[in-house]
Design a protein around this motif. Structure first.
Motif, PDB file in Angstrom:
ATOM      1  N   VAL A   1       0.858  -1.179   0.000  1.00 10.48           N
ATOM      2  CA  VAL A   1       0.000   0.000   0.000  1.00 10.48           C
ATOM      3  C   VAL A   1       0.897   1.232   0.000  1.00 10.48           C
ATOM      4  O   VAL A   1       1.750   1.396   0.881  1.00 10.48           O
ATOM      5  CB  VAL A   1      -0.936   0.007   1.226  1.00 10.48           C
ATOM      6  CG1 VAL A   1      -1.804   1.257   1.222  1.00 10.48           C
ATOM      7  CG2 VAL A   1      -1.796  -1.246   1.247  1.00 10.48           C
ATOM      8  N   LEU A   2       0.697   2.096  -0.992  1.00  4.48           N
ATOM      9  CA  LEU A   2       1.504   3.298  -1.146  1.00  4.48           C
ATOM     10  C   LEU A   2       0.876   4.478  -0.414  1.00  4.48           C
ATOM     11  O   LEU A   2      -0.274   4.407   0.030  1.00  4.48           O
ATOM     12  CB  LEU A   2       1.682   3.607  -2.634  1.00  4.48           C
ATOM     13  CG  LEU A   2       2.224   2.433  -3.461  1.00  4.48           C
ATOM     14  CD1 LEU A   2       2.279   2.789  -4.930  1.00  4.48           C
ATOM     15  CD2 LEU A   2       3.581   2.002  -2.961  1.00  4.48           C
ATOM     16  N   THR A   3       1.620   5.569  -0.289  1.00  7.76           N
ATOM     17  CA  THR A   3       1.163   6.725   0.486  1.00  7.76           C
ATOM     18  C   THR A   3      -0.129   7.330  -0.045  1.00  7.76           C
ATOM     19  O   THR A   3      -0.903   7.893   0.722  1.00  7.76           O
ATOM     20  CB  THR A   3       2.255   7.815   0.537  1.00  7.76           C
ATOM     21  OG1 THR A   3       2.644   8.137  -0.797  1.00  7.76           O
ATOM     22  CG2 THR A   3       3.464   7.352   1.314  1.00  7.76           C
ATOM     23  N   ASP A   4      -0.394   7.208  -1.334  1.00  8.78           N
ATOM     24  CA  ASP A   4      -1.626   7.761  -1.905  1.00  8.78           C
ATOM     25  C   ASP A   4      -2.799   6.787  -1.840  1.00  8.78           C
ATOM     26  O   ASP A   4      -3.867   7.053  -2.362  1.00  8.78           O
ATOM     27  CB  ASP A   4      -1.393   8.231  -3.337  1.00  8.78           C
ATOM     28  CG  ASP A   4      -1.062   7.090  -4.293  1.00  8.78           C
ATOM     29  OD1 ASP A   4      -0.964   5.925  -3.850  1.00  8.78           O
ATOM     30  OD2 ASP A   4      -0.889   7.369  -5.500  1.00  8.78           O
ATOM     31  N   GLY A   5      -2.586   5.624  -1.215  1.00 10.44           N
ATOM     32  CA  GLY A   5      -3.638   4.624  -1.080  1.00 10.44           C
ATOM     33  C   GLY A   5      -3.675   3.613  -2.211  1.00 10.44           C
ATOM     34  O   GLY A   5      -4.440   2.657  -2.154  1.00 10.44           O
ATOM     35  N   SER A   6      -2.891   3.811  -3.245  1.00  8.30           N
ATOM     36  CA  SER A   6      -2.837   2.827  -4.324  1.00  8.30           C
ATOM     37  C   SER A   6      -2.104   1.575  -3.828  1.00  8.30           C
ATOM     38  O   SER A   6      -1.415   1.611  -2.812  1.00  8.30           O
ATOM     39  CB  SER A   6      -2.170   3.407  -5.566  1.00  8.30           C
ATOM     40  OG  SER A   6      -0.870   3.851  -5.280  1.00  8.30           O
ATOM     41  N   ILE A   7      -2.282   0.484  -4.544  1.00  8.91           N
ATOM     42  CA  ILE A   7      -1.704  -0.798  -4.121  1.00  8.91           C
ATOM     43  C   ILE A   7      -0.982  -1.444  -5.299  1.00  8.91           C
ATOM     44  O   ILE A   7      -1.561  -1.604  -6.377  1.00  8.91           O
ATOM     45  CB  ILE A   7      -2.792  -1.762  -3.613  1.00  8.91           C
ATOM     46  CG1 ILE A   7      -3.573  -1.132  -2.468  1.00  8.91           C
ATOM     47  CG2 ILE A   7      -2.174  -3.097  -3.184  1.00  8.91           C
ATOM     48  CD1 ILE A   7      -4.831  -1.899  -2.076  1.00  8.91           C
TER      49      ILE A   7
ATOM     50  N   THR B   1      -5.710   1.597  -8.133  1.00 11.56           N
ATOM     51  CA  THR B   1      -5.901   2.960  -7.637  1.00 11.56           C
ATOM     52  C   THR B   1      -7.393   3.192  -7.472  1.00 11.56           C
ATOM     53  O   THR B   1      -8.213   2.422  -7.976  1.00 11.56           O
ATOM     54  CB  THR B   1      -5.332   4.011  -8.609  1.00 11.56           C
ATOM     55  OG1 THR B   1      -6.121   3.995  -9.805  1.00 11.56           O
ATOM     56  CG2 THR B   1      -3.879   3.758  -8.943  1.00 11.56           C
ATOM     57  N   ALA B   2      -7.735   4.278  -6.783  1.00 10.12           N
ATOM     58  CA  ALA B   2      -9.152   4.598  -6.597  1.00 10.12           C
ATOM     59  C   ALA B   2      -9.847   4.817  -7.938  1.00 10.12           C
ATOM     60  O   ALA B   2     -11.024   4.529  -8.080  1.00 10.12           O
ATOM     61  CB  ALA B   2      -9.289   5.839  -5.725  1.00 10.12           C
ATOM     62  N   GLY B   3      -9.116   5.299  -8.934  1.00  6.28           N
ATOM     63  CA  GLY B   3      -9.714   5.573 -10.233  1.00  6.28           C
ATOM     64  C   GLY B   3      -9.575   4.454 -11.244  1.00  6.28           C
ATOM     65  O   GLY B   3      -9.918   4.613 -12.398  1.00  6.28           O
ATOM     66  N   GLY B   4      -9.065   3.315 -10.827  1.00  6.34           N
ATOM     67  CA  GLY B   4      -8.885   2.208 -11.770  1.00  6.34           C
ATOM     68  C   GLY B   4      -7.643   1.412 -11.444  1.00  6.34           C
ATOM     69  O   GLY B   4      -7.423   1.041 -10.309  1.00  6.34           O
TER      70      GLY B   4
END
Length: 88
Positions: free
Chosen positions: A33-39, A60-63
């Motif tokens: 899990v990265l700092t921006d919430g992406s994985i 990511t939250a957008g895809g």
């Protein structure tokens, strides 16, 4: 540095948490899990070693993006360390 190593380097540098995730039988899968919430996901055969890791899905939250990029043994060793630390 190949793409798999670049993805591993970035994930380990910016990662906040590394956890094992559900995978098909015979597969080890890690989620970073990265700092921006992406994985960023990585996987290898359970019977494999540091040279068998692959950089896979990026969420990511957008895809996201689907990768299937090899990771060299040097970077795979770092992923192995997380595997041993998180599965005990």
């Amino acid at each position: 540095m190949n793409l798999g190593d670049s993805l591993t380097s970035q994930a380990l540098a910016a990662g906040q948490r590394v956890t094992p995730t559900a995978a098909p039988p015979g597969t080890i899968r890690l989620a970073v899990v990265l700092t921006d919430g992406s994985i960023q996901h990585f996987e290898r055969p359970a019977t494999g070693d540091s040279k068998n890791w692959r950089a896979t899905d990026f969420e990511t939250a957008g895809g996201g993006c689907a990768f299937d990029e090899p990771v060299t043994a040097e970077w795979g060793h770092a992923l192995d360390l997380f595997t041993h630390a998180t599965t005990r």
